[in-house]
Design an enzyme around this catalytic site. Structure first.
Site, PDB file in Angstrom:
ATOM      1  N   CYS A   1       5.320  -6.200   1.750  1.00  0.00           N
ATOM      2  CA  CYS A   1       5.717  -4.791   1.770  1.00  0.00           C
ATOM      3  C   CYS A   1       4.999  -4.011   2.876  1.00  0.00           C
ATOM      4  O   CYS A   1       5.310  -4.199   4.038  1.00  0.00           O
ATOM      5  CB  CYS A   1       5.549  -4.166   0.394  1.00  0.00           C
ATOM      6  SG  CYS A   1       6.572  -2.695   0.214  1.00  0.00           S
ATOM      7  N   TYR A   2       3.994  -3.193   2.528  1.00  0.00           N
ATOM      8  CA  TYR A   2       3.256  -2.517   3.603  1.00  0.00           C
ATOM      9  C   TYR A   2       2.744  -3.564   4.594  1.00  0.00           C
ATOM     10  O   TYR A   2       2.742  -3.336   5.807  1.00  0.00           O
ATOM     11  CB  TYR A   2       2.071  -1.732   3.017  1.00  0.00           C
ATOM     12  CG  TYR A   2       1.328  -0.898   4.042  1.00  0.00           C
ATOM     13  CD1 TYR A   2       1.642   0.444   4.229  1.00  0.00           C
ATOM     14  CD2 TYR A   2       0.313  -1.449   4.823  1.00  0.00           C
ATOM     15  CE1 TYR A   2       0.964   1.214   5.170  1.00  0.00           C
ATOM     16  CE2 TYR A   2      -0.368  -0.686   5.778  1.00  0.00           C
ATOM     17  CZ  TYR A   2      -0.032   0.646   5.942  1.00  0.00           C
ATOM     18  OH  TYR A   2      -0.704   1.408   6.882  1.00  0.00           O
TER      19      TYR A   2
ATOM     20  N   GLU B   1       4.041 -10.913  -6.292  1.00  0.00           N
ATOM     21  CA  GLU B   1       2.899 -11.003  -7.216  1.00  0.00           C
ATOM     22  C   GLU B   1       3.180 -10.404  -8.591  1.00  0.00           C
ATOM     23  O   GLU B   1       2.418 -10.613  -9.525  1.00  0.00           O
ATOM     24  CB  GLU B   1       1.660 -10.347  -6.586  1.00  0.00           C
ATOM     25  CG  GLU B   1       1.656  -8.812  -6.512  1.00  0.00           C
ATOM     26  CD  GLU B   1       2.386  -8.245  -5.300  1.00  0.00           C
ATOM     27  OE1 GLU B   1       3.286  -8.918  -4.767  1.00  0.00           O
ATOM     28  OE2 GLU B   1       2.081  -7.100  -4.916  1.00  0.00           O
TER      29      GLU B   1
ATOM     30  N   GLY C   1       0.841  -1.195   0.000  1.00  0.00           N
ATOM     31  CA  GLY C   1       0.000   0.000   0.000  1.00  0.00           C
ATOM     32  C   GLY C   1       0.869   1.234   0.000  1.00  0.00           C
ATOM     33  O   GLY C   1       2.038   1.171   0.367  1.00  0.00           O
TER      34      GLY C   1
ATOM     35  N   GLY D   1     -20.899  -9.105 -26.735  1.00  0.00           N
ATOM     36  CA  GLY D   1     -19.598  -9.084 -26.070  1.00  0.00           C
ATOM     37  C   GLY D   1     -19.382 -10.356 -25.253  1.00  0.00           C
ATOM     38  O   GLY D   1     -20.312 -11.135 -25.052  1.00  0.00           O
ATOM     39  N   VAL D   2     -18.149 -10.526 -24.805  1.00  0.00           N
ATOM     40  CA  VAL D   2     -17.791 -11.761 -24.105  1.00  0.00           C
ATOM     41  C   VAL D   2     -18.623 -11.954 -22.835  1.00  0.00           C
ATOM     42  O   VAL D   2     -19.234 -13.005 -22.633  1.00  0.00           O
ATOM     43  CB  VAL D   2     -16.295 -11.751 -23.695  1.00  0.00           C
ATOM     44  CG1 VAL D   2     -15.892 -13.086 -23.117  1.00  0.00           C
ATOM     45  CG2 VAL D   2     -15.420 -11.390 -24.879  1.00  0.00           C
ATOM     46  N   ASP D   3     -18.649 -10.935 -21.979  1.00  0.00           N
ATOM     47  CA  ASP D   3     -19.274 -11.118 -20.668  1.00  0.00           C
ATOM     48  C   ASP D   3     -20.752 -11.441 -20.779  1.00  0.00           C
ATOM     49  O   ASP D   3     -21.242 -12.374 -20.151  1.00  0.00           O
ATOM     50  CB  ASP D   3     -19.105  -9.855 -19.802  1.00  0.00           C
ATOM     51  CG  ASP D   3     -17.650  -9.453 -19.702  1.00  0.00           C
ATOM     52  OD1 ASP D   3     -16.780 -10.303 -19.979  1.00  0.00           O
ATOM     53  OD2 ASP D   3     -17.386  -8.285 -19.354  1.00  0.00           O
TER      54      ASP D   3
ATOM     55  N   LYS E   1      -2.585   5.473 -23.021  1.00  0.00           N
ATOM     56  CA  LYS E   1      -3.538   5.851 -21.970  1.00  0.00           C
ATOM     57  C   LYS E   1      -2.849   5.706 -20.631  1.00  0.00           C
ATOM     58  O   LYS E   1      -2.370   4.618 -20.348  1.00  0.00           O
ATOM     59  CB  LYS E   1      -4.760   4.948 -22.008  1.00  0.00           C
ATOM     60  CG  LYS E   1      -5.704   5.196 -20.814  1.00  0.00           C
ATOM     61  CD  LYS E   1      -6.873   4.272 -20.789  1.00  0.00           C
ATOM     62  CE  LYS E   1      -7.730   4.593 -19.555  1.00  0.00           C
ATOM     63  NZ  LYS E   1      -8.931   3.786 -19.484  1.00  0.00           N
TER      64      LYS E   1
ATOM     65  N   LYS F   1     -11.599 -11.504 -15.914  1.00  0.00           N
ATOM     66  CA  LYS F   1     -11.888 -11.626 -17.348  1.00  0.00           C
ATOM     67  C   LYS F   1     -11.351 -12.935 -17.949  1.00  0.00           C
ATOM     68  O   LYS F   1     -12.044 -13.605 -18.715  1.00  0.00           O
ATOM     69  CB  LYS F   1     -11.263 -10.443 -18.087  1.00  0.00           C
ATOM     70  CG  LYS F   1     -11.667 -10.324 -19.529  1.00  0.00           C
ATOM     71  CD  LYS F   1     -12.965  -9.588 -19.621  1.00  0.00           C
ATOM     72  CE  LYS F   1     -13.396  -9.350 -21.056  1.00  0.00           C
ATOM     73  NZ  LYS F   1     -14.599  -8.515 -21.084  1.00  0.00           N
TER      74      LYS F   1
ATOM     75  N   HIS G   1       7.827  -7.828  -3.632  1.00  0.00           N
ATOM     76  CA  HIS G   1       6.516  -8.146  -4.194  1.00  0.00           C
ATOM     77  C   HIS G   1       6.549  -9.437  -5.015  1.00  0.00           C
ATOM     78  O   HIS G   1       7.037  -9.436  -6.143  1.00  0.00           O
ATOM     79  CB  HIS G   1       6.038  -7.003  -5.082  1.00  0.00           C
ATOM     80  CG  HIS G   1       5.685  -5.784  -4.303  1.00  0.00           C
ATOM     81  ND1 HIS G   1       4.446  -5.618  -3.736  1.00  0.00           N
ATOM     82  CD2 HIS G   1       6.414  -4.707  -3.954  1.00  0.00           C
ATOM     83  CE1 HIS G   1       4.417  -4.471  -3.084  1.00  0.00           C
ATOM     84  NE2 HIS G   1       5.606  -3.895  -3.198  1.00  0.00           N
TER      85      HIS G   1
HETATM   86  N1  GLN Z   1       4.545   2.841   1.767  1.00  0.00           N
HETATM   87  C1  GLN Z   1       5.392   1.772   2.203  1.00  0.00           C
HETATM   88  C2  GLN Z   1       6.860   2.062   1.860  1.00  0.00           C
HETATM   89  O1  GLN Z   1       7.149   2.975   1.140  1.00  0.00           O
HETATM   90  C3  GLN Z   1       4.943   0.466   1.571  1.00  0.00           C
HETATM   91  C4  GLN Z   1       5.156   0.413   0.072  1.00  0.00           C
HETATM   92  C5  GLN Z   1       4.530  -0.778  -0.587  1.00  0.00           C
HETATM   93  O2  GLN Z   1       3.726  -1.502   0.008  1.00  0.00           O
HETATM   94  N2  GLN Z   1       4.855  -0.974  -1.854  1.00  0.00           N
HETATM   95  O3  GLN Z   1       7.717   1.374   2.348  1.00  0.00           O
END
Ligand code: GLN
Length: 554
Positions: A104-105, A197, A77, A252-254, A546, A410, A195
Site C-alpha cells: 500500500c503506502y 497481512e 501508512g 501473571g504470564v509474562d 473500548k 504475547k 494488504h
Molecule cells: N495513505 C495512502 C493511501 O491512502 C496509503 C494507505 C495505506 O497504506 N493503507 O493510498
C-alpha cells in the site's frame, strides 16, 4: 543506565530476518483513527511462518543498521507520499540489493522513489476486491505462486499510481486497481496495493511466504525450541558465572515465563520477589507461591505488605490516578527494601555475587510502541521502562536491565511458557493489573470492599471456567460500584451494593468488544453472587466496548 537489555547475539544476528519498516503501520485505518493500529501484523504473520521478522521505524538509516536483513517490507501508512513532510525510506535501502516488498503506502513509496508519479485517486477504495494475477507464458509471478485463482484481497487506500514506474511491469490487477501488483524488470522489487497481512485477505499469508521464503530465501527456522536454547545461552553469557538477577513476579504470564526462563538459565541466582499488596484475587498469593516454588522451582520471596497498602489507600475516594500512583510508589519502596535484604544475604553467601541485574518482562509490542513512527513531527521516543524501577534503584544501585522477552509477542511468550512446563492455566491466564482489585473497587478501597469484590470476582471466573469460556475471553472480572441500591431479600427491604461484571475480547488490548454471554449464564452468575456475597443485592453486566470505555474500571 543501559536503556535496554541488549544481549550478545540478538535474534536478528542468529536468524534470517525480514526487516519491516513501519510507516505508521496502519492497515485499515485513517489518520482520524490512529488508535486502531495494526502495527504488528506483518511481523506476526512472518513469524507464524517461522520466519523471524523485526520492525523498525521507516526513518531507519541503513548506515545505522548493524545487521543485514534477508529482505525488507515497507508497510502501509496513513500519509500520502506526495505531501510535504510525508515519511520516506532511506534511499540507501534500495541499494542494499535485498528484495523489497511495498504494501500500500509501501508500493506508493517505491513508485515515488522511481519517478514520483503518485496521485490522489478520485475515489477511495476500501474493502474487498478480487485480484487477478497476470500470467506470463502461462505462469504467474513468483509473488503469486499458488495464488493463481480467486484471490480475495483487502484494499484501503485513496491514492494511486499515476502510471507504471519505468522498468516495472504489472503482475496483478483488480477491477478498480490496474496497478494492484507491480514488479521491477530486473531487480527484486515488488509492490502491492492491497494488504496481505490482514485476515480480510484470507490467503495473504501465502503471499508473504512467497516473498519471504520464495524470493528472499529466508530460512524458516524461527521456532520456540531454537529460540529457547539460544536465549538460555545468551542469558548465561551475559550474567556470567556468578552474577545474580533480581525480578518482581505477579503470577501473571509474562513475569512467570521470564522468571522460569531465568531459573532455567541461572537457577537460584535468580531471585524472584512477590509483593502482596492486599489487593490480589482470592487465594492468589498462596497459589502463586505454590506454583512458582513447588512446581517451577523458582527461588521466591513473598513480602506481605497488605497493611501498608490498604492503610495508605484509606481516604482516596475519588481519584483513580492517585490510587494507581500510591500503589506504584509503595510497590517500589517495598521492593527496594526487599532487594537490599536479598542483596546483603547474597553478598554474604559463600557463592557470593553481587546483584547486578534487574529482570523486566518487556514484550515486543512495548518495544515497537516506543520506537514506532508517530508522524513527521513527532520525535521518536527511546524505549521507556514499562513498569520499571526508578532511577534511584537502577542508577543508584547500578542495576542493569535484562529483558529476555523483548523480542516476543504475547502468543510467543505463551508458547515459551508451555515449552518450559508452566501449567496451561497459568499460561492462558487473563491479564491482571498491578494495582489489582484496588482499581476494581470504585471509590474508596477498604478491606471490606476488597473482600466483597474478591468474592464476586471469584464466583464469576469460576463460572466462566466451568462453562468452558475462559480461553475465549481476553479479560473478565467483577467490579464493585460505589453506590447502593434497594432490593428485597428474605422478605426484607435491603439497601446494598452493586457488582458490575465485565468481560471483553481483544487481540491487542487497544480496542476491545464485550463478550456476548447467554442470558442463562449471566443469570446464574448473578444469582450466585447475590446469594453468596454478603452486602450485594444487585449484579449488572457492563456493555461498553473500548473505546469509549477502558478495559479496567479506574
Ligand atoms: N495513505 C495512502 C493511501 O491512502 C496509503 C494507505 C495505506 O497504506 N493503507 O493510498
Amino acid at each position: 543506565m543501559t536503556t535496554n537489555g541488549v544481549l550478545p547475539d540478538e535474534p536478528h544476528k542468529t536468524f534470517d530476518t525480514i526487516l519491516t519498516l513501519d510507516f505508521g503501520s496502519v492497515a485499515l485505518c485513517t489518520r482520524k483513527m490512529p488508535q486502531k493500529r495494526y502495527t504488528h501484523l506483518i511481523t506476526r504473520r512472518l513469524r507464524e511462518l517461522n520466519v523471524y521478522s523485526e520492525m523498525l521505524p521507516c526513518t531507519q538509516k541503513l548506515a545505522d543498521l548493524s545487521w543485514k536483513p534477508k529482505g525488507i517490507i515497507l508497510s502501509g501508512g496513513p500519509y500520502s507520499v506526495y505531501e510535504e513532510g510525508a515519511p520516506h525510506v532511506d534511499p540507501a535501502m534500495f541499494e542494499l540489493g535485498v528484495p523489497i516488498l511495498g504494501i500500500c503506502y509501501g508500493l506508493q513509496e517505491i513508485a515515488w522513489h522511481h519517478g514520483k508519479n503518485v496521485v490522489a485517486g478520485t475515489e477511495r477504495e476500501y474493502g474487498h476486491a478480487d485480484l487477478q494475477a497476470k500470467r506470463f507464458n502461462g505462469h504467474v509471478d513468483k509473488l503469486f505462486h499458488g495464488l493463481e485463482d480467486d484471490l480475495k484481497v483487502w484494499m484501503s487506500h485513496g491514492d494511486k499510481l499515476g502510471a507504471l514506474p519505468p522498468s516495472f511491469h504489472i503482475i496483478a490487477t483488480t477491477k478498480n486497481a490496474p496497478f494492484a501488483g507491480i514488479a521491477h524488470e530486473t531487480k527484486p522489487l515488488y509492490g502491492i496495493q492491497f494488504h496481505p497481512e490482514v485476515t480480510h485477505t484470507p490467503r495473504g499469508i501465502k503471499l508473504l511466504e512467497n516473498f519471504a521464503v520464495g524470493i528472499c530465501q529466508a530460512k524458516q527456522d524461527w521456532t520456540m525450541d531454537k529460540f529457547l536454547d539460544k536465549e538460555v545461552a545468551r542469558i548465561r553469557a551475559l550474567v556470567g558465572e556468578k552474577g545474580q538477577v533480581l525480578g518482581a513476579v505477579s503470577g501473571g504470564v509474562d513475569s512467570t515465563v521470564a522468571a522460569k526462563l531465568m531459573h532455567e538459565a541461572i537457577g537460584d541466582r535468580f531471585h524472584a520477589v512477590l509483593v502482596d499488596n492486599g489487593c490480589m484475587r482470592l487465594n492468589e498469593c498462596e497459589q502463586v507461591k505454590k506454583t512458582l516454588t513447588e512446581h517451577l522451582g523458582i527461588n521466591l520471596t513473598v513480602v506481605d505488605a497488605s497493611d501498608l497498602f490498604l492503610d495508605g489507600l484509606k481516604g482516596i475516594t475519588d481519584n483513580p490516578e492517585a490510587k494507581r500512583k500510591f500503589i506504584g510508589s509503595t510497590f517500589i519502596d517495598v521492593f527496594e527494601a526487599e532487594a537490599l535484604k536479598i542483596e546483603k544475604a547474597a553478598a554474604n553467601s559463600p557463592k557470593a555475587g553481587k546483584i547486578e541485574w534487574f529482570l523486566q518482562g518487556t514484550l515486543y509490542p512495548d518495544v515497537i510502541e516506543s520506537i514506532s513512527f508517530k508522524g513527521p513531527s513527532a520525535t521518536i521516543k527511546t524505549h521507556h521502562n514499562v513498569g520499571g524501577l526508578p532511577e534511584r534503584m537502577m542508577n543508584g544501585q547500578g542495576l542493569k536491565l535484562i529483558e529476555p522477552l523483548r523480542e516476543l509477542f504475547k502468543d510467543e511468550v505463551r508458547e515459551m511458557g508451555r515449552k518450559l512446563g508452566i501449567p496451561h492455566e497459568l499460561v492462558m491466564r487473563h491479564p491482571f493489573p498491578g494495582p489489582g482489585i484496588a482499581i476494581r473497587v470504585l471509590g474508596e478501597v477498604t478491606r471490606e470492599q476488597v473482600a466483597i469484590a474478591r468474592k464476586a470476582d471469584y464466583i464469576f471466573i469460576e463460572e466462566i471456567k466451568a462453562a468452558g469460556l475462559y480461553d475465549q475471553i481476553s479479560q473478565a472480572f467483577a467490579a464493585l460500584l460505589p453506590v447502593r441500591a434497594v432490593g428485597v431479600m428474605g422478605d426484607k427491604r435491603v439497601h446494598q451494593q452493586v457488582i458490575s461484571l465485565r468481560a471483553v475480547c481483544t487481540t491487542d488490548f487497544m480496542t476491545a468488544n464485550i463478550f456476548r454471554f447467554d442470558w442463562d449464564f449471566l443469570e446464574r452468575v448473578s444469582t450466585r453472587i447475590v446469594n453468596e456475597v454478603d452486602g450485594v443485592c444487585r449484579v449488572e453486566y457492563d456493555l461498553t466496548s473500548k473505546p469509549p470505555g477502558t478495559i479496567e474500571m479506574e
